[in-house]
Design an enzyme around this catalytic site. Structure first.
Site, PDB file in Angstrom:
ATOM      1  N   SER A 112       0.854  -1.189   0.000  1.00 49.45           N
ATOM      2  CA  SER A 112       0.000   0.000   0.000  1.00 49.45           C
ATOM      3  C   SER A 112       0.888   1.236   0.000  1.00 49.45           C
ATOM      4  O   SER A 112       1.959   1.237   0.587  1.00 49.45           O
ATOM      5  CB  SER A 112      -0.916   0.003   1.233  1.00 49.45           C
ATOM      6  OG  SER A 112      -1.804   1.105   1.200  1.00 49.45           O
ATOM      7  N   LYS A 164      -3.820  -7.547   3.375  1.00 49.16           N
ATOM      8  CA  LYS A 164      -3.955  -6.424   2.425  1.00 49.16           C
ATOM      9  C   LYS A 164      -5.371  -6.370   1.874  1.00 49.16           C
ATOM     10  O   LYS A 164      -5.939  -5.289   1.668  1.00 49.16           O
ATOM     11  CB  LYS A 164      -2.947  -6.585   1.288  1.00 49.16           C
ATOM     12  CG  LYS A 164      -3.061  -5.527   0.163  1.00 49.16           C
ATOM     13  CD  LYS A 164      -2.924  -4.112   0.689  1.00 49.16           C
ATOM     14  CE  LYS A 164      -2.607  -3.098  -0.409  1.00 49.16           C
ATOM     15  NZ  LYS A 164      -3.541  -3.089  -1.524  1.00 49.16           N
ATOM     16  N   HIS A 167      -7.393  -4.847   4.584  1.00 45.40           N
ATOM     17  CA  HIS A 167      -7.007  -3.431   4.605  1.00 45.40           C
ATOM     18  C   HIS A 167      -7.797  -2.653   3.560  1.00 45.40           C
ATOM     19  O   HIS A 167      -8.345  -1.576   3.836  1.00 45.40           O
ATOM     20  CB  HIS A 167      -5.495  -3.326   4.349  1.00 45.40           C
ATOM     21  CG  HIS A 167      -5.002  -1.954   3.998  1.00 45.40           C
ATOM     22  ND1 HIS A 167      -5.154  -1.418   2.739  1.00 45.40           N
ATOM     23  CD2 HIS A 167      -4.343  -1.019   4.729  1.00 45.40           C
ATOM     24  CE1 HIS A 167      -4.615  -0.214   2.700  1.00 45.40           C
ATOM     25  NE2 HIS A 167      -4.120   0.046   3.900  1.00 45.40           N
ATOM     26  N   ASN A 168      -7.887  -3.195   2.349  1.00 43.13           N
ATOM     27  CA  ASN A 168      -8.605  -2.485   1.296  1.00 43.13           C
ATOM     28  C   ASN A 168     -10.107  -2.487   1.542  1.00 43.13           C
ATOM     29  O   ASN A 168     -10.801  -1.541   1.181  1.00 43.13           O
ATOM     30  CB  ASN A 168      -8.284  -3.114  -0.066  1.00 43.13           C
ATOM     31  CG  ASN A 168      -6.921  -2.680  -0.569  1.00 43.13           C
ATOM     32  OD1 ASN A 168      -6.046  -2.334   0.208  1.00 43.13           O
ATOM     33  ND2 ASN A 168      -6.734  -2.702  -1.875  1.00 43.13           N
ATOM     34  N   GLU A 171     -10.683   0.251   3.832  1.00 43.89           N
ATOM     35  CA  GLU A 171     -10.560   1.476   3.046  1.00 43.89           C
ATOM     36  C   GLU A 171     -11.867   1.788   2.318  1.00 43.89           C
ATOM     37  O   GLU A 171     -12.299   2.948   2.261  1.00 43.89           O
ATOM     38  CB  GLU A 171      -9.408   1.288   2.039  1.00 43.89           C
ATOM     39  CG  GLU A 171      -9.100   2.456   1.144  1.00 43.89           C
ATOM     40  CD  GLU A 171      -8.009   2.090   0.162  1.00 43.89           C
ATOM     41  OE1 GLU A 171      -8.306   1.971  -1.039  1.00 43.89           O
ATOM     42  OE2 GLU A 171      -6.859   1.874   0.591  1.00 43.89           O
TER      43      GLU A 171
END
Length: 306
Positions: A112, A164, A167-168, A171
């Site tokens: 990221s 990840k 994480h997205n 987001e």
């Protein structure tokens, strides 16, 4: 340290440059011969001293699968491959097994940082065996931001891309919340300075963040965001996050709603909302808007609004 970088696009190219600035020897390959150091994967492997380290930074799916399969044919026992793209963690597990059968290490790395990573560093989320991660630490240390944070060895192969992915998904939810807050403030009729309201939140508030900083930056260029169409793509991680939630029976209402909001943004005329409008007209006589934009009255009935 010597490393091969496959894929020199916006992310891969900047990562290669950051590594070079950090004193590493990078041999880069890209399908664009004008930015590539070598003519093909064979030459890239030949140019690297054994034991080799090769970082793959190409689109997820077939491009990554084909690249890793080809590296499995070219590399030797003791070499290691890093997948730094946005691959599905399930693919990582398959790639790890495929390469391990040939004595080749595999590390998955969620990255990221976007276009800011060259100067600020990249957040790295890594999965793989301890021996392979430890060997690659000089590379990770150069790519990550300075200081204590920005790197985690999250677990075994697949763990890097799994975190990840989540994480997205987070987001997605955060961006959707900013978007909905913006729309409500702008629609209130009370707030006459929307951009400065968001700018004031950059300090002292619990929602101050890099995303807020970027939103303020976007409004500096276009205060009403009038030059941007309300259409948002998704790169896959949001869908995978929701699917993983189903697989593990973990409720993710916010992230799921944010993903569906992106789907809705792509419909100029939502078929589902046409059904809702038609039903409201049928049972309540509520006016509907024609395809040409004119209102038409429904049946002459008294009914509560829904």
């Amino acid at each position: 340290m010597d490393i091969g970088m496959i894929g020199l696009g916006r992310m891969g190219g900047n990562m290669a440059e950051r590594l070079r600035r950090g004193g590493h020897n990078v041999v880069g390959y890209d399908r664009d011969p004008q930015i590539s150091d070598v003519a093909g994967l064979e030459e890239l492997v030949e140019r690297l001293p054994a034991p080799r380290a090769v970082w793959v930074m190409v689109p997820a799916g077939d491009p990554t699968r084909q690249t890793i399969h080809r590296l499995g044919e070219l590399l030797e026992p003791g070499d290691v491959v890093v997948d730094g793209g946005n691959s599905h963690y399930v693919d990582d597990q398959k790639h790890g097994e495929e390469l391990a059968a040939k004595g080749i290490g595999f590390v998955d790395c969620g990255v990221s940082g976007g276009v800011w990573g060259l100067e600020n560093g990249y957040a790295l989320m890594v999965g793989g065996d301890e021996e392979h991660v430890k060997r690659l630490m000089p590379i990770f240390e150069t790519l990550k931001p300075e200081g204590e944070y920005g790197f985690v060895h999250a677990g075994k192969v697949g763990a890097g891309h799994f975190v990840k992915m989540v994480h997205n998904g987070i987001e997605y939810g955060m961006m959707q919340a900013f978007g909905e807050g913006y729309e409500l403030i702008a629609a209130s009729g009370l707030v006459t300075n929307v951009p400065e309201t968001f700018r004031s939140w950059k300090e002292g508030t619990v929602i101050r963040s890099w995303l807020l900083d970027l939103m303020v930056r976007a409004m500096d260029d276009d205060p009403e965001l009038s030059g941007i169409r309300g259409y948002a793509q998704d790169s896959g991680e949001g869908r995978w996050t929701v699917q993983a939630a189903v697989d593990h029976a973990v409720p993710l209402p916010v992230i799921t709603a944010a993903l569906y909001a992106r789907f809705a943004s792509r419909q100029d005329d939502s078929p589902a909302m046409r059904v809702v409008a038609a039903l409201r007209n049928q049972f309540g006589g509520h006016a509907v808007e024609s395809a040409k934009g004119a209102d038409s009255a429904g049946a002459d009935v008294e009914a509560p609004s829904v």
